[in-house]
Design an enzyme around this catalytic site. Structure first.
Site, short mmCIF file in Angstrom:
data_model
loop_
_atom_site.label_atom_id
_atom_site.label_comp_id
_atom_site.label_asym_id
_atom_site.label_seq_id
_atom_site.Cartn_x
_atom_site.Cartn_y
_atom_site.Cartn_z
N ALA A 13 33.96 71.18 48.24
CA ALA A 13 34.65 70.48 48.36
C ALA A 13 34.62 69.65 49.56
CB ALA A 13 35.98 70.38 47.67
N ARG A 18 28.57 58.57 51.82
CA ARG A 18 28.48 57.54 51.33
C ARG A 18 29.84 56.55 51.10
NH1 ARG A 18 23.73 58.54 48.43
NH2 ARG A 18 24.48 61.48 49.17
N GLN A 78 34.45 74.64 56.26
CA GLN A 78 32.95 74.26 56.51
C GLN A 78 32.98 73.31 57.76
OE1 GLN A 78 30.50 72.02 54.25
NE2 GLN A 78 28.79 73.54 54.91
N GLU A 158 14.94 68.25 46.08
CA GLU A 158 16.03 67.04 45.85
C GLU A 158 14.86 65.68 46.24
OE1 GLU A 158 19.73 67.73 45.87
OE2 GLU A 158 18.33 69.38 45.06
N ALA A 366 69.13 37.64 32.77
CA ALA A 366 68.01 37.54 33.46
C ALA A 366 68.96 36.38 34.60
CB ALA A 366 67.77 35.61 32.86
C1 UD1 Z 1 23.64 67.41 44.67
C2 UD1 Z 1 22.59 68.21 44.93
C3 UD1 Z 1 21.08 67.84 43.68
C4 UD1 Z 1 22.17 67.59 42.28
C5 UD1 Z 1 23.94 66.22 42.86
C6 UD1 Z 1 24.33 66.55 41.56
C7 UD1 Z 1 22.15 69.68 46.93
C8 UD1 Z 1 20.92 69.90 47.85
N1 UD1 Z 1 21.67 68.93 45.71
O1 UD1 Z 1 23.21 66.83 45.41
O2 UD1 Z 1 20.39 67.86 43.11
O3 UD1 Z 1 21.65 67.24 42.15
O4 UD1 Z 1 24.66 66.98 43.92
O5 UD1 Z 1 25.27 65.38 41.46
O6 UD1 Z 1 22.58 70.68 46.36
N2 UD1 Z 1 29.19 69.18 50.27
C9 UD1 Z 1 30.09 70.44 50.63
N3 UD1 Z 1 29.61 70.49 52.53
C10 UD1 Z 1 27.80 70.25 52.24
C11 UD1 Z 1 27.80 69.26 52.01
C12 UD1 Z 1 28.12 68.40 50.97
O7 UD1 Z 1 31.46 70.73 50.20
O8 UD1 Z 1 27.46 70.59 53.54
C13 UD1 Z 1 30.22 69.17 49.07
C14 UD1 Z 1 30.40 67.22 48.34
O9 UD1 Z 1 31.31 67.18 48.92
C15 UD1 Z 1 30.39 67.99 47.14
C16 UD1 Z 1 29.24 68.18 47.14
O10 UD1 Z 1 29.41 69.21 47.64
O11 UD1 Z 1 31.69 67.85 46.92
C17 UD1 Z 1 28.07 68.12 47.06
O12 UD1 Z 1 27.43 67.75 47.75
P1 UD1 Z 1 26.65 65.85 47.95
O13 UD1 Z 1 26.18 65.35 48.92
O14 UD1 Z 1 27.81 65.13 46.96
O15 UD1 Z 1 24.87 66.17 47.29
P2 UD1 Z 1 24.02 65.27 46.28
O16 UD1 Z 1 23.43 64.40 47.18
O17 UD1 Z 1 25.34 64.42 45.09
#
Ligand code: UD1
Ligand code: MG
Length: 452
Positions: A13, A18, A78, A158, A366
Site C-alpha cells: 500500500a 500518478r 518500504q 509488464e 423558516a
Molecule cells: C501492478 C502489477 C501489474 C498488474 C497491476 C494490477 C507489478 C510489477 N505489476 O502494476 O502486473 O497488472 O498491478 O493493478 O507488480 N507499491 C508499493 N511499493 C512499490 C511499488 C508499488 O507499495 O515500490 C504498491 C502501490 O501502492 C500499489 C501496489 O503496490 O498499491 C501496486 O503498485 P502499482 O505501482 O500500482 O503497480 P501497477 O503498475 O499498477
C-alpha cells in the site's frame, strides 16, 4: 488432505505516482471509504491469519487507516519505492514465519471480493505453488500480461517490457497472488530488477516458480472486480462500478430508487424497509435510514441517522453528527450539523441547526438560525419539547429555549427562555397614517419634468 490453516496477507500500500495528489494513493475514497479499507474489508480475517501492510515512508496516515479497519494489522515501511516485490519483501518478518498460505494483494484494487481470496487459496489446496488472479481487460494498457502456453501460466510481462505481440494479450494480472507460504520467501528473494524500470517486479515470481519446476495457475475473475487504481480517471471508473453495485444491492433490499443512476451511496449506508430516495441524492459515509423515510431530490447527507418515516429535502444538507428522530421533517434549504432532532420536529424551510438539541415536536420556522459560532468556539442551543420558534429568528448560543416556549418572529434570542414563556425581541412597530401616500406624492413631485 492435511489442512492448510495459517495465512499471512501482505498488502502493498505504498505510494503511487500518478494520482498527482498530496493524499496517499490508497487513502483516496470510493463510495466514501478509502481504497485500502475496501481491500481490508474483503481480505480474510480471523484465527491463524496475520496481516502485514507495507506503507511508504510518509506512512502514518496509511498505517492509521489500516489499523482502523483491522486492529491486527502490522505495518512495515518500504523506504525506497523499488517495485512491488521489494514492497512485499519489506514485510520480511511475517514472510519468514512461513504460514501455510501467503496472499499478496495491492491496496489499489478496491473492488475485490472475499470470495475471490477464497478461490485463490483453494488453488493452493489443489497443489499449485502459486495462484495468480487474472482477468480479461477491455483495454489492457498498463497491466501486466499473463503469458499462457498450452494452458499453463509461464510468465507475466509488464507493459513496459512487453513486445508488440505480448501487448496484444488481454489476459491481465489483477495483482493478487497466493503463494505456498513455506516456499514464498525463497521465491521472492530470487526476483531481480533487470527490466526497463529497474524495479523488483512481483510478477517475476511466475517465471521463477516455473524455473523451479513448480506449478503456477491463473484464477480468472471479471475486470470489474480487480480494476487497479493508478490514476484519477481509474478512480472515477471504480466509483462507477462500486455505485452500480451499491444501487443494485439497495434495490434488491427493497429500497425505492426512482432514478438509481443519479443516486450516490456509501459502502456503509444502511436502509430500513420502504425507504424512498428521489433522484439526485448524495449519501456520504456513516448514514442509516430507517423504515419509511423519504429523501427528496438534491439532498446531501453525511454521518447522519434518519428516523422512521422522516422526510428530508428537497435540497437539504445533513452534516456529520445529525440524528433525526421518527417523523422528523426537514425541508428545503435546511442545513444541520451535530444536531439531534427528536421525534416529530419540523424544520421546513431555510434554516441552520448546528450544535443543537431539539426536543420532540418542536417547530422551527423558516429562517431559524442557531448562531453556534462566535468566531472562537462553538456553543450549544437547546430547544425544549414542543417549542415554537417564529420565522427569521436567531438563537445566539449558548442558549436554552424552554419546553413549549414561543419565540416571536424576527427575534434575536440571547438569553434563555423559560418553559412556556413567549419571547419577543424586536423594536416597536410604528404606523404613520397616510404615510405611504405622502411619501409617493413627494417622490412623484421631485421626479416630474421641470418646465423650461
Ligand atoms: C501492478 C502489477 C501489474 C498488474 C497491476 C494490477 C507489478 C510489477 N505489476 O502494476 O502486473 O497488472 O498491478 O493493478 O507488480 N507499491 C508499493 N511499493 C512499490 C511499488 C508499488 O507499495 O515500490 C504498491 C502501490 O501502492 C500499489 C501496489 O503496490 O498499491 C501496486 O503498485 P502499482 O505501482 O500500482 O503497480 P501497477 O503498475 O499498477
Ligand atoms: Mg496499480
Amino acid at each position: 488432505m492435511s489442512g492448510r490453516t495459517s495465512l499471512t496477507i501482505v498488502l502493498a500500500a505504498g505510494e503511487g505516482t500518478r494520482m498527482r495528489s498530496s493524499l496517499p494513493k490508497v487513502l483516496h475514497p470510493v463510495a466514501g471509504q478509502s481504497l485500502l479499507a475496501h481491500v481490508l474489508s474483503a481480505a480474510p480475517a480471523g484465527a491463524g491469519t496475520s496481516l502485514a501492510v507495507v506503507v511508504g515512508p510518509d506512512h502514518q496516515l496509511v498505517a492509521d487507516e489500516a489499523r482502523r479497519y483491522r486492529r491486527d494489522a502490522e505495518t512495515f515501511v518500504q523506504r525506497d519505492r523499488k517495485g512491488t516485490a521489494h514492497a512485499v519483501l519489506s514485510a520480511r518478518e511475517p514472510l519468514a514465519r512461513g504460514a501455510d498460505d501467503l496472499i499478496v494483494a495491492f491496496g489499489d484494487t478496491p473492488l475485490i471480493s472475499a470470495a475471490t481470496f477464497a478461490r485463490l487459496r483453494a488453488a493452493l489446496k489443489q497443489g499449485a505453488e502459486l495462484a495468480v488472479l487474472g482477468f480479461r481487460a477491455a483495454d489492457p494498457t498498463g497491466y501486466g500480461r499473463l503469458l499462457v502456453e498450452g494452458g499453463r501460466l509461464m510468465a507475466i510481462r509488464e507493459q513496459a517490457d512487453a513486445s508488440a505481440a505480448e501487448r496484444e494479450v488481454t489476459l491481465c494480472n489483477a495483482g493478487v497472488m497466493a503463494f505456498d507460504g513455506r516456499k514464498a520467501l525463497s521465491i521472492l528473494e530470487k526476483i531481480g530488477n533487470a527490466n526497463s524500470k529497474g524495479e523488483y517486479y512481483l510478477t517475476d515470481a511466475v517465471a521463477i516458480v516455473r524455473d523451479l519446476g513448480l506449478e503456477a495457475v491463473v484464477i480468472e475473475t471479471s475486470e470489474d472486480e480487480v480494476r487497479g487504481i493508478n490514476t484519477k480517471a481509474q478512480l472515477a471508473e471504480a466509483e462507477n462500478v462500486m455505485q452500480a453495485r451499491l444501487r443494485k444491492a439497495a434495490l434488491d433490499a427493497g429500497v425505492t430508487l426512482v432514478a438509481p443512476e443519479t443516486v450516490y451511496l456509501a459502502a456503509d449506508t444502511t436502509f430500513g424497509k420502504d425507504v424512498t430516495i428521489e433522484p439526485f441524492v448524495v449519501i456520504g459515509p456513516g448514514v442509516s435510514i430507517a423504515d419509511g423515510a423519504v429523501i427528496h431530490s438534491f439532498s446531501h447527507v453525511v454521518q447522519t441517522s434518519i428516523g422512521k418515516k422522516a422526510s428530508v429535502g428537497p435540497y437539504a444538507r445533513l452534516r456529520p453528527g445529525t440524528s433525526l428522530g421518527d417523523g422528523v421533517r426537514i425541508g428545503n434549504f435546511v442545513e444541520t450539523k451535530a444536531a439531534t432532532l427528536e421525534a416529530g420536529v419540523k424544520v421546513n424551510h431555510l434554516s441552520y441547526v448546528g450544535d443543537a438539541h431539539v426536543g420532540a415536536n418542536a417547530n422551527l420556522g423558516a429562517g431559524t438560525i442557531t448562531c453556534n459560532y462566535d468566531g472562537f468556539s462553538k456553543h450549544k442551543t437547546e430547544i425544549g419539547e414542543g417549542a415554537f420558534v417564529g420565522t427569521n429568528s436567531s438563537l445566539v448560543a449558548p442558549v436554552k429555549i424552554g419546553k413549549g416556549a414561543y419565540i416571536g418572529s424576527g427575534s434575536v434570542i440571547t438569553r434563555d427562555v423559560p418553559d412556556d414563556a413567549m419571547a419577543v425581541e424586536r423594536s416597536q412597530q410604528t404606523n404613520r397614517e397616510d404615510g405611504a401616500k405622502r411619501y409617493r406624492e413627494i417622490k412623484t413631485r421631485a421626479k416630474a419634468p421641470k418646465a423650461d
